[in-house]
Scaffold this motif. Structure first.
Motif, PDB file in Angstrom:
ATOM      1  N   ASN A   1      13.051  33.943  -9.901  1.00  0.00           N
ATOM      2  CA  ASN A   1      12.192  35.038 -10.328  1.00  0.00           C
ATOM      3  C   ASN A   1      13.055  36.248 -10.677  1.00  0.00           C
ATOM      4  O   ASN A   1      13.912  36.654  -9.897  1.00  0.00           O
ATOM      5  N   VAL A   2      12.811  36.825 -11.851  1.00  0.00           N
ATOM      6  CA  VAL A   2      13.602  37.964 -12.323  1.00  0.00           C
ATOM      7  C   VAL A   2      12.677  39.157 -12.524  1.00  0.00           C
ATOM      8  O   VAL A   2      11.633  39.050 -13.172  1.00  0.00           O
ATOM      9  N   ASN A   3      13.058  40.295 -11.956  1.00  0.00           N
ATOM     10  CA  ASN A   3      12.265  41.516 -12.086  1.00  0.00           C
ATOM     11  C   ASN A   3      13.186  42.707 -12.272  1.00  0.00           C
ATOM     12  O   ASN A   3      14.396  42.551 -12.516  1.00  0.00           O
ATOM     13  N   GLU A   4      12.625  43.919 -12.133  1.00  0.00           N
ATOM     14  CA  GLU A   4      13.429  45.121 -12.386  1.00  0.00           C
ATOM     15  C   GLU A   4      14.541  45.319 -11.371  1.00  0.00           C
ATOM     16  O   GLU A   4      15.459  46.102 -11.604  1.00  0.00           O
ATOM     17  N   GLN A   5      14.488  44.610 -10.251  1.00  0.00           N
ATOM     18  CA  GLN A   5      15.512  44.755  -9.222  1.00  0.00           C
ATOM     19  C   GLN A   5      16.763  43.931  -9.507  1.00  0.00           C
ATOM     20  O   GLN A   5      17.860  44.301  -9.102  1.00  0.00           O
ATOM     21  N   ASN A   6      16.616  42.797 -10.205  1.00  0.00           N
ATOM     22  CA  ASN A   6      17.760  41.882 -10.352  1.00  0.00           C
ATOM     23  C   ASN A   6      18.042  41.443 -11.787  1.00  0.00           C
ATOM     24  O   ASN A   6      18.894  40.589 -12.015  1.00  0.00           O
TER      25      ASN A   6
END
Length: 469
Positions: free
Chosen positions: A59-64
């Motif tokens: 899962n990819v989001n604004e944190q990583n």
């Protein structure tokens, strides 16, 4: 929209992220404000040999997201690195072989000479295992939930000495992104557009070098030779729109922030809501504006009592008591393929006091009229409620020229009385015909007339009606 408004936001972002590496400033989220389901095409290096390992998920989001080194490229040349959104799989994988790998190998010859053979071996393994990895990648994609498919992308990883390496772990990949982030401002369409020792159109300082393709959003048509005003020559586009390197970086950061956090919807119409401080370099006022919008977004997401998010946002802006910043509203339509935006309407430098007038003060006056109290809303249900002003009524009665009416209301332009009544009658007549033919949703006739009278009062209180004898 004035470029200064965009670069001012970019300056704030640059200060907040001063510890980031250059490539991280230009790395993009595949799907802003959404969780991206990243499919990992895994390889492993063992005894100097690189083999295909399998497919994994992350899962990819604004944190990583920066770890996965995504940066959008062109429709023809593909994205900048191996990370790309899911699409035509044959086309995407062939682009990796024929474009991305060669670009990486070429750059590594100067950036990481010791890794040139490594990247060549990785490419060879990719080609040798092409059919298998394609099959497994397609299967992994198909096994996802429908929503995950819509927000899906894939990338390459490699295990070295038992440790997974992502693209951002390689210096050459970092340089690919950083280089493209700068080059994209002067090198496009096979043309280089640069000026020497010229004034930047944003900061108005003379810089050793200015670029010609630094437009923050794709609403410029410099890709078509006949539409360029720089003497019909793309390389002279810097004459029309000169931007220095530092402003280009700040503009990209500002654009990314606006796209992610300041993209709004006004009764079905997309727009950017961009604040601009009245005084130059007033970062406190700008920061306060951005914090306000974050607070409003939080309230909207966490409250079930807000019936109209559009009106609520405008009312909250109107509650600001000092005009230390103004607002630019850029309404647009986006091409789903090219992502170029077509500007439909621009409202520039609107002060909060105007929002207060339009969404708080005048509605409060007209809503108190006893004619709009305890109105029957349904034919069958015995349900009475007060009729209150909402900009949704503008959308209902002026759907075919919504942008024009919105512009006139915000900018205080006169509206012809006959045209006003013409639109009222058009909606009333269409509703009557639907009722006669028993087609779809039908409103009560007296309710529609009450709405027309309420709108007439609204325009009248704003002194917008141009009465004719």
């Amino acid at each position: 929209m004035q470029d200064r408004a965009i670069t001012d936001i970019g300056k704030l972002e640059f200060k907040k992220n001063s510890d980031l590496k250059p490539y991280e400033l230009f790395t993009q989220e595949p799907y802003p404000n959404k969780v991206c389901k990243m499919l990992l095409i895994e390889f492993q290096q063992k005894d100097e040999k690189i083999d295909f390992k399998g497919i994994d998920f992350q899962n990819v989001n604004e944190q990583n997201y920066s770890k996965y080194a995504y940066r959008k490229g062109s429709a023809r040349g593909g994205d900048i690195t191996f990370t790309t959104k899911f699409g035509d799989l044959n086309k995407k994988l062939n682009t990796l072989v024929n474009t991305q790998f060669p670009n990486l190998i070429e750059l590594s010859e100067t950036e990481e000479p010791d890794n040139v053979d490594f990247f060549k071996d990785w490419k060879k393994s990719f080609i040798d295992n092409y059919d298998q990895l394609k099959q497994e990648l397609q299967k992994a994609y198909e096994n996802q939930e429908k929503q995950d498919k819509l927000n899906s992308a894939f990338t390459l990883t490699i295990d070295i000495d038992g440790k997974r390496k992502l693209l951002s772990d390689f210096k050459s990949v970092q340089q690919l992104i950083a280089k493209n982030g700068i080059e994209g401002n002067y090198n496009k369409y096979g043309v280089v557009s640069k000026g020497k020792n010229k004034e930047c159109s944003v900061c108005h300082q003379t810089k050793p070098e200015v670029y010609g393709f630094g437009s923050p959003f794709k609403y410029s048509t410099v890709d078509k030779t006949g539409t360029v005003s720089g003497f019909f020559d793309q390389k002279n586009n810097w004459i029309n729109y000169p931007i220095c390197k530092s402003c280009a970086i700040e503009m990209e950061l500002g654009k990314n922030y606006i796209t992610k956090y300041l993209t709004k919807y006004f009764f079905g119409k997309s727009y950017f809501l961009v604040p601009k401080a009245i005084l130059p370099n007033d970062t406190e006022a700008l920061n306060d504006a951005l914090s306000l919008f974050n607070d409003i977004d939080y309230q909207i997401k966490n409250s079930e009592a807000i019936s109209s998010t559009e009106d609520f946002l405008m009312e909250r802006i109107g509650e600001i008591n000092n005009n230390v910043f103004t607002l630019n509203l850029l309404f647009f339509e986006e091409n789903p393929t090219t992502k170029a935006i077509k500007i439909k309407m621009m409202l520039e430098e609107i002060p909060p006091s105007r929002f207060r007038k339009l969404f708080i003060e005048v509605p409060k006056i007209i809503n108190n009229n006893p004619l709009f109290k305890d109105i029957d809303y349904h034919y069958k249900k015995k349900q009475k409620q007060d009729l209150r002003f909402s900009f949704r009524l503008i959308k209902q009665f002026f759907e075919d020229n919504f942008y024009e009416m919105t512009y006139k209301i915000f900018m205080g332009r006169k509206i012809n009385e006959k045209e006003l009544h013409k639109h009222f009658m058009k909606v009333i007549r269409a509703n009557y015909i639907k009722k006669a033919n028993n087609e779809g949703f039908v409103e009560r006739g007296d309710l529609l007339i009450a709405k027309c009278y309420l709108l007439q009062n609204y325009f009248s209180e704003l002194n917008l009606i141009n009465y004719e004898n």
